[in-house]
Design an enzyme around this catalytic site. Structure first.
Site, PDB file in Angstrom:
ATOM      1  CE  LYS A  51      -7.879   1.887   1.815  1.00 56.48           C
ATOM      2  NZ  LYS A  51      -7.521   1.004   2.637  1.00 56.48           N
ATOM      3  CB  CYS A  57      -4.566   9.126   3.554  1.00 56.53           C
ATOM      4  SG  CYS A  57      -4.404   9.249   5.491  1.00 56.53           S
ATOM      5  CG  ASN A  61      -1.793   1.032   1.220  1.00 53.13           C
ATOM      6  OD1 ASN A  61      -1.424   2.004   1.339  1.00 53.13           O
ATOM      7  ND2 ASN A  61      -3.209   0.918   1.410  1.00 53.13           N
ATOM      8  CG  ASN A 121      -9.411   5.188   3.161  1.00 50.93           C
ATOM      9  OD1 ASN A 121      -9.209   5.064   4.520  1.00 50.93           O
ATOM     10  ND2 ASN A 121      -7.882   5.437   2.548  1.00 50.93           N
TER      11      ASN A 121
HETATM   12  C1  SIN Z   1      -4.130   6.787   8.418  1.00 48.28           C
HETATM   13  O1  SIN Z   1      -2.794   6.336   8.454  1.00 48.28           O
HETATM   14  O2  SIN Z   1      -4.221   8.008   8.497  1.00 48.28           O
HETATM   15  C2  SIN Z   1      -4.864   5.573   7.713  1.00 48.28           C
HETATM   16  C3  SIN Z   1      -4.161   6.026   6.433  1.00 48.28           C
HETATM   17  C4  SIN Z   1      -5.803   5.764   5.202  1.00 48.28           C
HETATM   18  O3  SIN Z   1      -6.823   6.242   5.854  1.00 48.28           O
HETATM   19  O4  SIN Z   1      -6.066   5.934   4.138  1.00 48.28           O
END
Ligand code: SIN
Length: 303
Positions: free
Chosen positions: A166, A131, A100, A193
């Site tokens: 994603k 994200c 990822n 997500n």
């Molecule tokens: C994060 O590390 O903030 C979560 C990753 C994500 O939601 O894509």
């Protein structure tokens, strides 16, 4: 004897169960609970070019049937992932892994995908353009079809492995974004997500999370994820990895009937480290109960 095997972008895996990125680290800690070679594969923690400490704490908030995270892509950076995590991985995981990747610019995505896709153990690259917890990167690339197209095209040009993009649920038209990724050459789409959300500490009269907002996951988001997987299945021909609130083998069947070829399990691993093992063991029993001989035959079956 039922058949749980599925083909994901040219690679056949024993079953469609894939721990989701961010909920399984690089697999090592979970391998101390059970033999993780029973998984279809797993998606490792979102990796960026530079090491990242992540967001200030608190960065987790509980909520009924779910949790909110604002981790901020904490990771050791792509070079250390290659030299340390991927080097050690064959000791406890002997299948192809899903890498990822996240970034703050197109160049960063390309840098990471180019390096990680050369690794033998990497079977697929999952490119996170969704994200919600970082500024100037992550989700900002995934909320409109044009930027989703540009990132997809750029990483496809240099990736040696199938590219799965994603997607974020925090958009009005997920089908348009999925279509843009497909037309840029994506080999697959994964969704959803987390859902942008917040909680407030009423004694302090302040948001619970230091970053104010975070991403909601857990069984409360399953109906949203199902709706979006269903919509994307109608829009594209490439395989979909469905995720969001999956906790049981029945949820897996539901997700596949909505249109998923494979299914990621996220927050459930944080509540119960055996969650994926239990789902994989329960899957043939549920298949027999509903007279499903092969999982591949039910993909999109609710349409
Ligand atoms: C994060 O590390 O903030 C979560 C990753 C994500 O939601 O894509």
């Amino acid at each position: 004897m039922v058949n749980t095997k599925i083909n994901l972008c040219g690679i056949t895996i024993d079953n469609p169960i894939i721990p989701a990125s961010g909920c399984f680290g690089y697999g090592k800690e979970f391998s101390e609970f059970y033999d993780i070679n029973m998984l279809g594969t797993f998606s490792f923690k979102g990796t960026t070019k530079e090491p990242r400490f992540g967001n200030p704490t608190p960065r987790i908030a509980e909520t009924p049937s779910g949790m909110i995270n604002s981790v901020g892509l904490q990771n050791p950076g792509v070079d250390t992932v290659i030299s340390r995590e991927l080097k050690e991985m064959p000791k406890y995981f002997n299948k192809k892994v899903m890498a990822n990747i996240s970034g703050f610019s197109q160049e960063e995505y390309v840098y990471c995908v180019e390096r990680i896709s050369r690794e033998d153990q990497v079977g697929w690259v999952e490119v996170n353009i969704s994200c919600p917890n970082v500024h100037g990167g992550g989700m900002s690339f995934g909320v409109n079809p044009d930027s989703a197209y540009e990132i997809t095209k750029a990483v496809k040009e240099i990736s040696l492995k199938p590219v799965i993009i994603k997607l974020s649920p925090n958009v009005t038209d997920i089908a348009a974004i999925a279509k843009a990724c497909e037309s840029a050459g994506a080999d697959g789409i994964s969704l959803i997500n987390t859902v942008l959300s917040m909680r407030i500490d009423i004694a302090k009269r302040k948001p619970v999370l230091a970053n104010t907002f975070g991403g909601l996951s857990g069984s409360c988001v399953l109906p949203i994820a199902l709706r979006m997987v269903y919509q994307v299945y109608n829009a594209v021909k490439i395989p979909i990895i469905g995720m969001g609130g999956v906790t049981t083998a029945k949820d897996v069947i539901e997700m596949m009937m909505a249109g998923a070829t494979a299914v990621q399990v996220g927050a459930a691993n944080l509540v119960n480290p055996y969650a994926c093992k239990e789902i994989i063991e329960e899957l043939p029993i549920i298949m027999e109960k509903y007279k499903i001989n092969s999982l591949e035959e039910i993909i999109g079956g609710a349409h």
